[in-house]
Design a protein around this motif. Structure first.
Motif, PDB file in Angstrom:
ATOM      1  N   ILE A   1      17.013  64.161 -37.853  1.00  0.00           N
ATOM      2  CA  ILE A   1      17.832  65.272 -37.377  1.00  0.00           C
ATOM      3  C   ILE A   1      17.060  66.590 -37.477  1.00  0.00           C
ATOM      4  O   ILE A   1      17.105  67.433 -36.573  1.00  0.00           O
ATOM      5  N   GLY A   2      16.311  66.758 -38.549  1.00  0.00           N
ATOM      6  CA  GLY A   2      15.506  67.964 -38.698  1.00  0.00           C
ATOM      7  C   GLY A   2      14.443  68.081 -37.613  1.00  0.00           C
ATOM      8  O   GLY A   2      14.205  69.178 -37.083  1.00  0.00           O
ATOM      9  N   ALA A   3      13.804  66.948 -37.312  1.00  0.00           N
ATOM     10  CA  ALA A   3      12.781  66.971 -36.256  1.00  0.00           C
ATOM     11  C   ALA A   3      13.395  67.311 -34.903  1.00  0.00           C
ATOM     12  O   ALA A   3      12.831  68.094 -34.123  1.00  0.00           O
ATOM     13  N   LEU A   4      14.569  66.731 -34.628  1.00  0.00           N
ATOM     14  CA  LEU A   4      15.228  67.015 -33.357  1.00  0.00           C
ATOM     15  C   LEU A   4      15.673  68.470 -33.286  1.00  0.00           C
ATOM     16  O   LEU A   4      15.577  69.115 -32.227  1.00  0.00           O
ATOM     17  N   ASP A   5      16.172  68.993 -34.390  1.00  0.00           N
ATOM     18  CA  ASP A   5      16.559  70.408 -34.416  1.00  0.00           C
ATOM     19  C   ASP A   5      15.363  71.317 -34.150  1.00  0.00           C
ATOM     20  O   ASP A   5      15.483  72.368 -33.495  1.00  0.00           O
ATOM     21  N   THR A   6      14.204  70.913 -34.666  1.00  0.00           N
ATOM     22  CA  THR A   6      12.992  71.696 -34.430  1.00  0.00           C
ATOM     23  C   THR A   6      12.637  71.722 -32.946  1.00  0.00           C
ATOM     24  O   THR A   6      12.268  72.773 -32.400  1.00  0.00           O
ATOM     25  N   VAL A   7      12.755  70.580 -32.283  1.00  0.00           N
ATOM     26  CA  VAL A   7      12.467  70.513 -30.842  1.00  0.00           C
ATOM     27  C   VAL A   7      13.444  71.387 -30.065  1.00  0.00           C
ATOM     28  O   VAL A   7      13.051  72.119 -29.139  1.00  0.00           O
ATOM     29  N   VAL A   8      14.735  71.332 -30.425  1.00  0.00           N
ATOM     30  CA  VAL A   8      15.722  72.165 -29.744  1.00  0.00           C
ATOM     31  C   VAL A   8      15.398  73.648 -29.920  1.00  0.00           C
ATOM     32  O   VAL A   8      15.448  74.443 -28.970  1.00  0.00           O
ATOM     33  N   THR A   9      15.048  74.037 -31.148  1.00  0.00           N
ATOM     34  CA  THR A   9      14.729  75.441 -31.422  1.00  0.00           C
ATOM     35  C   THR A   9      13.493  75.896 -30.654  1.00  0.00           C
ATOM     36  O   THR A   9      13.466  76.996 -30.078  1.00  0.00           O
ATOM     37  N   LEU A  10      12.455  75.036 -30.652  1.00  0.00           N
ATOM     38  CA  LEU A  10      11.226  75.383 -29.940  1.00  0.00           C
ATOM     39  C   LEU A  10      11.478  75.583 -28.452  1.00  0.00           C
ATOM     40  O   LEU A  10      11.070  76.595 -27.860  1.00  0.00           O
ATOM     41  N   THR A  11      12.132  74.618 -27.834  1.00  0.00           N
ATOM     42  CA  THR A  11      12.330  74.700 -26.388  1.00  0.00           C
ATOM     43  C   THR A  11      13.271  75.843 -26.022  1.00  0.00           C
ATOM     44  O   THR A  11      13.096  76.491 -24.980  1.00  0.00           O
ATOM     45  N   THR A  12      14.264  76.113 -26.872  1.00  0.00           N
ATOM     46  CA  THR A  12      15.127  77.269 -26.622  1.00  0.00           C
ATOM     47  C   THR A  12      14.325  78.561 -26.649  1.00  0.00           C
ATOM     48  O   THR A  12      14.491  79.443 -25.794  1.00  0.00           O
ATOM     49  N   SER A  13      13.432  78.670 -27.625  1.00  0.00           N
ATOM     50  CA  SER A  13      12.573  79.851 -27.709  1.00  0.00           C
ATOM     51  C   SER A  13      11.660  79.952 -26.489  1.00  0.00           C
ATOM     52  O   SER A  13      11.437  81.052 -25.964  1.00  0.00           O
ATOM     53  N   PHE A  14      11.139  78.816 -26.042  1.00  0.00           N
ATOM     54  CA  PHE A  14      10.282  78.813 -24.861  1.00  0.00           C
ATOM     55  C   PHE A  14      11.040  79.322 -23.638  1.00  0.00           C
ATOM     56  O   PHE A  14      10.513  80.115 -22.842  1.00  0.00           O
ATOM     57  N   VAL A  15      12.269  78.851 -23.458  1.00  0.00           N
ATOM     58  CA  VAL A  15      13.063  79.266 -22.302  1.00  0.00           C
ATOM     59  C   VAL A  15      13.338  80.763 -22.360  1.00  0.00           C
ATOM     60  O   VAL A  15      13.175  81.486 -21.359  1.00  0.00           O
ATOM     61  N   VAL A  16      13.753  81.252 -23.521  1.00  0.00           N
ATOM     62  CA  VAL A  16      14.056  82.676 -23.667  1.00  0.00           C
ATOM     63  C   VAL A  16      12.811  83.520 -23.408  1.00  0.00           C
ATOM     64  O   VAL A  16      12.849  84.520 -22.670  1.00  0.00           O
ATOM     65  N   PHE A  17      11.695  83.115 -24.016  1.00  0.00           N
ATOM     66  CA  PHE A  17      10.461  83.878 -23.836  1.00  0.00           C
ATOM     67  C   PHE A  17      10.003  83.840 -22.383  1.00  0.00           C
ATOM     68  O   PHE A  17       9.564  84.857 -21.827  1.00  0.00           O
TER      69      PHE A  17
END
Length: 425
Positions: free
Chosen positions: A56-72
């Motif tokens: 779950i932690g690894a998946l949360d990390t992927v969600v956070t990364l890709t969300t940041s990528f989209v925003v940036f």
């Protein structure tokens, strides 16, 4: 859906960035269900031992990364678009930036990965869907790599030389599609056409005032042939047409064609597009040159880069047979009157404004002369008169701008680099 609506919709979608995220959303919904079904039916050997909390932690990390990528990505794109449209021209937004497939694909990848990771996390209970987790982690690494690539790619894309080169490429493709025949090629003999009298009926534009994006010429020729008449199209592609302005003039049997059928063969939109508009690429690049020559920016080197692309597009136009207004059916009978730009239109669009605003700059005047001399040596005799006229106008303009003989001599040298490429000439 009638042809005009289909074409306008296709044109809008081709210049829309939101289509990639929507497609990614649909694809993710299909993929997550397919992968979940495979996870339940097949036994997978995990590559690494995982706990539920660690997964779950690894998946949360992927969600956070890709969300940041989209925003940036979207934030930086908005800033880049504002800067580029201010320094170059606002018309590059729809013609270049929003049509870039690399940017679209990358944004779609980020959205797909984010949703896939969120969907995989929601499906974790007491057991771990090993295939979905593996794919999510793989997509996360791919997204990181793509994000780093996108930064470099966007930085290169926003350079003036890249933007004008891309617009030039699009312009060459449009010219090749609209004018496939070479200048001077033998044409099919046509019977002399009788002079036209007054039209039997005029069809006016309805709906909303807009710009002509494209015209379905094949359908109009077929309609005119079936009715044994002649259709005269009044506006050119790229013209603004207000409500109730004349759209068609009908002659002979064409007067029997329904107005709604004729109107359905013309696609309208809020701004010009490049697909059927043979002069729009010239217009955009000329605007880039004019903006670079403005006192607020004062960047003649960018103007020279723009002239480079105008040079190759004008050479391409000069080597092709430009349409006559008359369009014939397969039997050799004239069925359409379709106004299109002639050679003088292209030449004036290329030179007039740049000469007016930039001839006082050595780079611009020397590059314009190099273009004219090159075209005079490479294009057929039928294209020479308009070019000689532009060379004469350039000389007359330079005579009024430079009081010192040394400056005038320098300005009159042809130089493909603008300044510094032919000092010994």
């Amino acid at each position: 859906m009638r042809w005009s609506k289909r074409y306008a919709l296709k044109s809008q979608l081709s210049a829309a960035l939101w289509t990639a995220p929507v497609f990614a959303l649909v694809l993710e919904q299909i993929a997550i269900r397919a992968v979940s079904a495979m996870d339940q039916k097949l036994t997978w050997i995990p590559l690494f031992e995982r706990t539920v909390s660690g997964t779950i932690g690894a998946l949360d990390t992927v969600v956070t990364l890709t969300t940041s990528f989209v925003v940036f990505t979207f934030g930086s794109m908005l800033v880049a678009i504002q800067v580029a449209s201010g320094q170059l021209t606002p018309r590059i937004i729809a013609t270049t930036l929003l049509r870039d497939n690399v940017i679209r694909a990358t944004v779609g990848l980020f959205i797909f990965t984010m949703l896939f990771a969120a969907g995989t996390r929601a499906r974790i209970t007491e057991s771990i869907p090993h295939l979905a987790v593996f794919l999510t982690v793989a997509l996360g690494f791919i997204s990181i790599t793509s994000f780093l690539f996108l930064i470099d790619y966007t930085a290169r894309l926003m350079r003036p030389v890249t933007i004008v080169w891309r617009i030039g490429e699009q312009g060459i493709k449009v010219i090749d599609a609209i004018y496939p025949g070479a200048v001077g090629a033998p044409s099919t003999p046509r019977d002399p056409q009788p002079p036209l009298g007054p039209p039997g009926r005029t069809v006016e534009h309805r709906g909303t005032s807009a710009i002509v994006l494209a015209i379905n010429l094949k359908a109009l020729v077929t309609l005119a042939a079936k009715a044994n008449g002649l259709i005269g199209i009044i506006p050119r592609v790229g013209d603004f047409v207000a409500v109730n302005e004349p759209l068609f003039r009908l002659y002979g049997g064409a007067t029997a064609i329904e107005s709604r059928i004729l109107r359905a063969q013309v696609a309208f939109g809020p701004e010009r597009t490049i697909e059927q508009d043979s002069t729009f690429a010239f217009r955009v690049i000329v605007d880039v040159a004019l903006k670079a020559l403005s006192p607020a920016i004062n960047d003649p080197t960018t103007a020279v880069l723009a002239i480079d692309q105008l040079h190759r597009m004008l050479r391409s136009v000069g080597k092709r047979h430009l349409h006559d207004d008359a369009i014939f059916d397969t039997q050799g009978t004239q069925r359409l009157i379709f106004p299109t730009p002639d050679w003088e239109d292209f030449v004036q669009l290329t030179f007039s404004e740049i000469r007016l605003y930039g001839a006082n700059n050595f780079q611009v005047s020397r590059r314009l002369r190099a273009m004219i001399e090159n075209l005079l040596s490479t294009l057929p005799e039928s294209r020479q008169a308009a070019l000689h006229r532009e060379l004469r106008l350039l000389d007359q303009t330079l005579n009024t701008l430079h009081a010192f003989p040394e400056d005038l001599a320098l300005a009159r040298k042809a130089d493909l680099q603008g300044l510094g490429g032919s000092s010994a000439a």
